[in-house]
Design a protein around this motif. Sequence first.
Motif, PDB file in Angstrom:
ATOM      1  N   GLN A   1       0.884  -1.165   0.000  1.00  0.00           N
ATOM      2  CA  GLN A   1       0.000   0.000   0.000  1.00  0.00           C
ATOM      3  C   GLN A   1       0.920   1.214   0.000  1.00  0.00           C
ATOM      4  O   GLN A   1       1.615   1.465   0.980  1.00  0.00           O
ATOM      5  CB  GLN A   1      -0.885  -0.018   1.254  1.00  0.00           C
ATOM      6  CG  GLN A   1      -1.868   1.099   1.348  1.00  0.00           C
ATOM      7  CD  GLN A   1      -3.018   0.917   0.380  1.00  0.00           C
ATOM      8  OE1 GLN A   1      -3.403  -0.184   0.023  1.00  0.00           O
ATOM      9  NE2 GLN A   1      -3.575   2.015  -0.056  1.00  0.00           N
ATOM     10  N   GLY A   2       1.013   1.928  -1.109  1.00  0.00           N
ATOM     11  CA  GLY A   2       1.971   3.036  -1.228  1.00  0.00           C
ATOM     12  C   GLY A   2       3.374   2.488  -1.419  1.00  0.00           C
ATOM     13  O   GLY A   2       3.597   1.658  -2.287  1.00  0.00           O
ATOM     14  N   GLN A   3       4.309   2.930  -0.580  1.00  0.00           N
ATOM     15  CA  GLN A   3       5.691   2.436  -0.613  1.00  0.00           C
ATOM     16  C   GLN A   3       6.143   2.086   0.791  1.00  0.00           C
ATOM     17  O   GLN A   3       5.690   2.675   1.759  1.00  0.00           O
ATOM     18  CB  GLN A   3       6.642   3.508  -1.156  1.00  0.00           C
ATOM     19  CG  GLN A   3       6.479   3.789  -2.618  1.00  0.00           C
ATOM     20  CD  GLN A   3       7.617   4.610  -3.147  1.00  0.00           C
ATOM     21  OE1 GLN A   3       8.519   4.097  -3.778  1.00  0.00           O
ATOM     22  NE2 GLN A   3       7.594   5.910  -2.867  1.00  0.00           N
ATOM     23  N   GLY A   4       7.062   1.121   0.875  1.00  0.00           N
ATOM     24  CA  GLY A   4       7.722   0.833   2.134  1.00  0.00           C
ATOM     25  C   GLY A   4       8.959   1.702   2.260  1.00  0.00           C
ATOM     26  O   GLY A   4       9.414   2.322   1.293  1.00  0.00           O
ATOM     27  N   THR A   5       9.512   1.742   3.464  1.00  0.00           N
ATOM     28  CA  THR A   5      10.725   2.506   3.711  1.00  0.00           C
ATOM     29  C   THR A   5      11.775   1.608   4.360  1.00  0.00           C
ATOM     30  O   THR A   5      11.443   0.731   5.152  1.00  0.00           O
ATOM     31  CB  THR A   5      10.438   3.751   4.579  1.00  0.00           C
ATOM     32  OG1 THR A   5      11.616   4.509   4.704  1.00  0.00           O
ATOM     33  CG2 THR A   5       9.918   3.379   5.951  1.00  0.00           C
ATOM     34  N   LEU A   6      13.033   1.814   3.985  1.00  0.00           N
ATOM     35  CA  LEU A   6      14.154   1.041   4.514  1.00  0.00           C
ATOM     36  C   LEU A   6      15.363   1.955   4.601  1.00  0.00           C
ATOM     37  O   LEU A   6      15.679   2.655   3.642  1.00  0.00           O
ATOM     38  CB  LEU A   6      14.469  -0.145   3.598  1.00  0.00           C
ATOM     39  CG  LEU A   6      15.716  -0.961   3.923  1.00  0.00           C
ATOM     40  CD1 LEU A   6      15.589  -1.648   5.271  1.00  0.00           C
ATOM     41  CD2 LEU A   6      15.970  -1.991   2.824  1.00  0.00           C
ATOM     42  N   GLY A   7      16.018   1.941   5.742  1.00  0.00           N
ATOM     43  CA  GLY A   7      17.194   2.789   5.906  1.00  0.00           C
ATOM     44  C   GLY A   7      18.008   2.373   7.124  1.00  0.00           C
ATOM     45  O   GLY A   7      17.730   1.357   7.753  1.00  0.00           O
ATOM     46  N   PRO A   8      19.019   3.156   7.458  1.00  0.00           N
ATOM     47  CA  PRO A   8      19.862   2.848   8.614  1.00  0.00           C
ATOM     48  C   PRO A   8      19.024   2.821   9.898  1.00  0.00           C
ATOM     49  O   PRO A   8      18.004   3.497  10.009  1.00  0.00           O
ATOM     50  CB  PRO A   8      20.865   4.001   8.658  1.00  0.00           C
ATOM     51  CG  PRO A   8      20.808   4.624   7.310  1.00  0.00           C
ATOM     52  CD  PRO A   8      19.440   4.375   6.778  1.00  0.00           C
TER      53      PRO A   8
END
Length: 148
Positions: free
Chosen positions: A89-96
């Motif tokens: 749904q939309g976009q996922g987020t991934l980061g430090p």
Amino acid sequence: MRHIIYSMQFKGKAVPGHEPAVLKATTSATSCTLQSVVGPDGVEGTFHPAEGGMAFFESEVHITGQNAFTEKGSVTFGEEGHSINFTTQGQGTLGPSADPKYSAGAVTWKIESGDGQFEGATGFITSNFLISAEGEVTDYQLGLIFLK
């Protein structure tokens, strides 16, 4: 209309997929109970093994930006073919993350279809996850599934 909730801790791997900027995630979870306790020191949460079967997760992750991705996949509960299929749904987020050994992320999935117990199912699943540099994944899922 009936609804089912679940909360499980999935563990497994994310490996490079068949195209650049694509990952293949494969994880599994044991039956469990989630205990959240609020006390004088704040909140503590733990998963405890419970009697029952396993759940299996497979997805294809498409990296769409520096910290963004979309995903599609399935979760199968048990060995009898009770499964749900989802898309981001939309976009996922991934980061430090605050722990330098891991990246952290979150995503919401929309249930698109299901089989077995989940035929005609709708609803959403949220995922908060950690991934190591070696591709080890720990994924905390909370699902709200509506059955007709």
